[in-house]
Design a protein around this motif. Sequence first.
Motif, mmCIF file in Angstrom:
data_model
loop_
_atom_site.group_PDB
_atom_site.id
_atom_site.type_symbol
_atom_site.label_atom_id
_atom_site.label_comp_id
_atom_site.label_asym_id
_atom_site.label_seq_id
_atom_site.Cartn_x
_atom_site.Cartn_y
_atom_site.Cartn_z
ATOM 1 N N PRO A 1 0.761 -1.083 -0.320
ATOM 2 C CA PRO A 1 -0.205 -0.438 0.144
ATOM 3 C C PRO A 1 0.539 1.387 -0.216
ATOM 4 O O PRO A 1 0.476 2.614 0.162
ATOM 5 N N VAL A 2 2.447 0.808 0.518
ATOM 6 C CA VAL A 2 2.760 2.431 0.062
ATOM 7 C C VAL A 2 2.967 2.970 -1.207
ATOM 8 O O VAL A 2 3.468 3.522 -1.345
ATOM 9 N N TYR A 3 3.440 1.734 -1.840
ATOM 10 C CA TYR A 3 3.638 3.028 -2.888
ATOM 11 C C TYR A 3 2.272 3.375 -3.890
ATOM 12 O O TYR A 3 2.743 3.860 -4.728
ATOM 13 N N HIS A 4 1.311 3.214 -3.599
ATOM 14 C CA HIS A 4 0.447 3.682 -4.579
ATOM 15 C C HIS A 4 -0.248 5.422 -3.910
ATOM 16 O O HIS A 4 -1.179 5.618 -3.707
ATOM 17 N N ARG A 5 0.793 6.113 -3.288
ATOM 18 C CA ARG A 5 0.294 7.447 -2.739
ATOM 19 C C ARG A 5 1.388 7.881 -2.877
ATOM 20 O O ARG A 5 2.918 7.762 -2.967
ATOM 21 N N TYR A 6 1.261 9.407 -2.351
ATOM 22 C CA TYR A 6 2.346 10.210 -2.929
ATOM 23 C C TYR A 6 2.699 10.753 -0.788
ATOM 24 O O TYR A 6 1.923 10.560 -0.218
ATOM 25 N N TYR A 7 3.632 11.593 -0.431
ATOM 26 C CA TYR A 7 4.058 11.406 0.623
ATOM 27 C C TYR A 7 4.567 13.193 0.623
ATOM 28 O O TYR A 7 5.205 13.305 -0.066
ATOM 29 N N ASP A 8 4.529 13.739 2.303
ATOM 30 C CA ASP A 8 5.220 15.182 2.085
ATOM 31 C C ASP A 8 6.270 15.042 1.995
ATOM 32 O O ASP A 8 7.284 14.818 2.248
ATOM 33 N N GLU A 9 7.584 16.606 1.296
ATOM 34 C CA GLU A 9 8.781 15.631 1.066
ATOM 35 C C GLU A 9 8.932 15.794 2.063
ATOM 36 O O GLU A 9 8.745 17.252 2.718
ATOM 37 N N PRO A 10 10.885 15.400 2.477
ATOM 38 C CA PRO A 10 11.057 15.949 3.189
ATOM 39 C C PRO A 10 12.235 17.550 3.002
ATOM 40 O O PRO A 10 12.021 17.733 2.270
ATOM 41 N N ASP A 11 12.077 17.690 4.683
ATOM 42 C CA ASP A 11 12.805 18.837 4.786
ATOM 43 C C ASP A 11 13.969 18.753 5.037
ATOM 44 O O ASP A 11 13.567 18.416 6.861
ATOM 45 N N PRO A 12 14.779 19.594 4.964
ATOM 46 C CA PRO A 12 16.072 19.208 5.489
ATOM 47 C C PRO A 12 16.485 20.003 6.742
ATOM 48 O O PRO A 12 17.360 19.230 7.150
ATOM 49 N N THR A 13 15.573 20.838 6.934
ATOM 50 C CA THR A 13 15.684 21.916 8.438
ATOM 51 C C THR A 13 14.683 21.124 9.415
ATOM 52 O O THR A 13 15.245 21.850 10.453
ATOM 53 N N THR A 14 13.982 20.266 9.178
ATOM 54 C CA THR A 14 13.765 19.765 10.147
ATOM 55 C C THR A 14 14.578 19.041 11.598
ATOM 56 O O THR A 14 15.418 18.748 11.334
#
Length: 357
Positions: free
Chosen positions: A337-350
């Motif tokens: 199921p992780v294949y079929h969606r998009y995610y928030d882009e990583p923020d390198p400043t987090t």
Amino acid sequence: MDLAEAQEFLDQFYAETSPTTRFDHRLWQIRHEIETTGSYTHTVEELTFGARVAWRNSARCIGRLYWNSLRVRDRRDVTKPADVAAQCVEHLHEATRGGRIRSTITVFAPDRPDQPGPRIHNDQLVRYAGHRLPNGEVRGDGRYADFTDHAVALGWQRPEPPGRFDVLPLVISGGDTEPEIFDLPADAVLEVPLSHPDHEWLADLRLRWHAVPAISNMPLDIGGVTYPAAPFNGWYLGTEIGARNLVDADRYNLLPVIAERLGLDTSSERTLWRDRALVEMVRAVQHSFDEAGVTMADHHSESRRFLTHVAREESAGRRCPADWSWIVPPVSGGLTPVYHRYYDEPDPTTRPAFLQP
């Protein structure tokens, strides 16, 4: 030290926990310590929270559902390489627990304005050597041939004869000092011999892998304080070993061997011999860890659990950054199921975060 970074972390700590010290008083303590020493010291509670949230923020990790159960070993008083090595051994003992792997982090001394903290140069506490042979081939883990040469230059004695699964020594430096080498005792490294539920011949290949994936070269940043040595582990996903470590061309490159033993037609890519051999390699790894009673996740179950984590984070009003190329497993990605969606882009400043070396 930027007071704003410290205050941003403190805001988060007080928003998500229930400290006994008043916020304004704790902020005054931190400000005073920064003005006096150039840095500040986290409380045990702040350190624990920061380490756990750093795992929660790790965009490449599919196992973050368990972030709040991370066991934090506070070893900030440890700075000497020999003592760091001894605590790394204890980390492995305590995290392994005879195969019931527990997520654990050991945090060593931070960088200070007057004294940098210790460094662990290995990317994991347990890795296998790659020995260059006279014919140009590498016996063992090809990716670590350079690191193996470096360890030898520092004084490490290669096993004779060199094997395919020789555990590398720890390479540790104290601050700005020259690195030193420390062998891991055999009882600190639990290894699983590999077999296959259907093919007895796989055991004849004498393959094995270690049980605890303890990342050791990613600095931990909490509220502007950097802990350069903070080894941490979860437990393996079967595909990490069976579909990457043992089969990547620059590592053990075992797919041709497995395909030949299976009697597959390797004359063309269109026979999908790589795919068929890969599945059997993953089956062998998963079967072997299960038979040995060693904790291991499978990519289908962990994919579902990751989406549970995403839903919990969204319910809490938090972003859940994820690196799609790391979250989607290297076997049967489209079936998870992780294949079929998009995610928030990583923020390198987090922050808090584990930093890329």
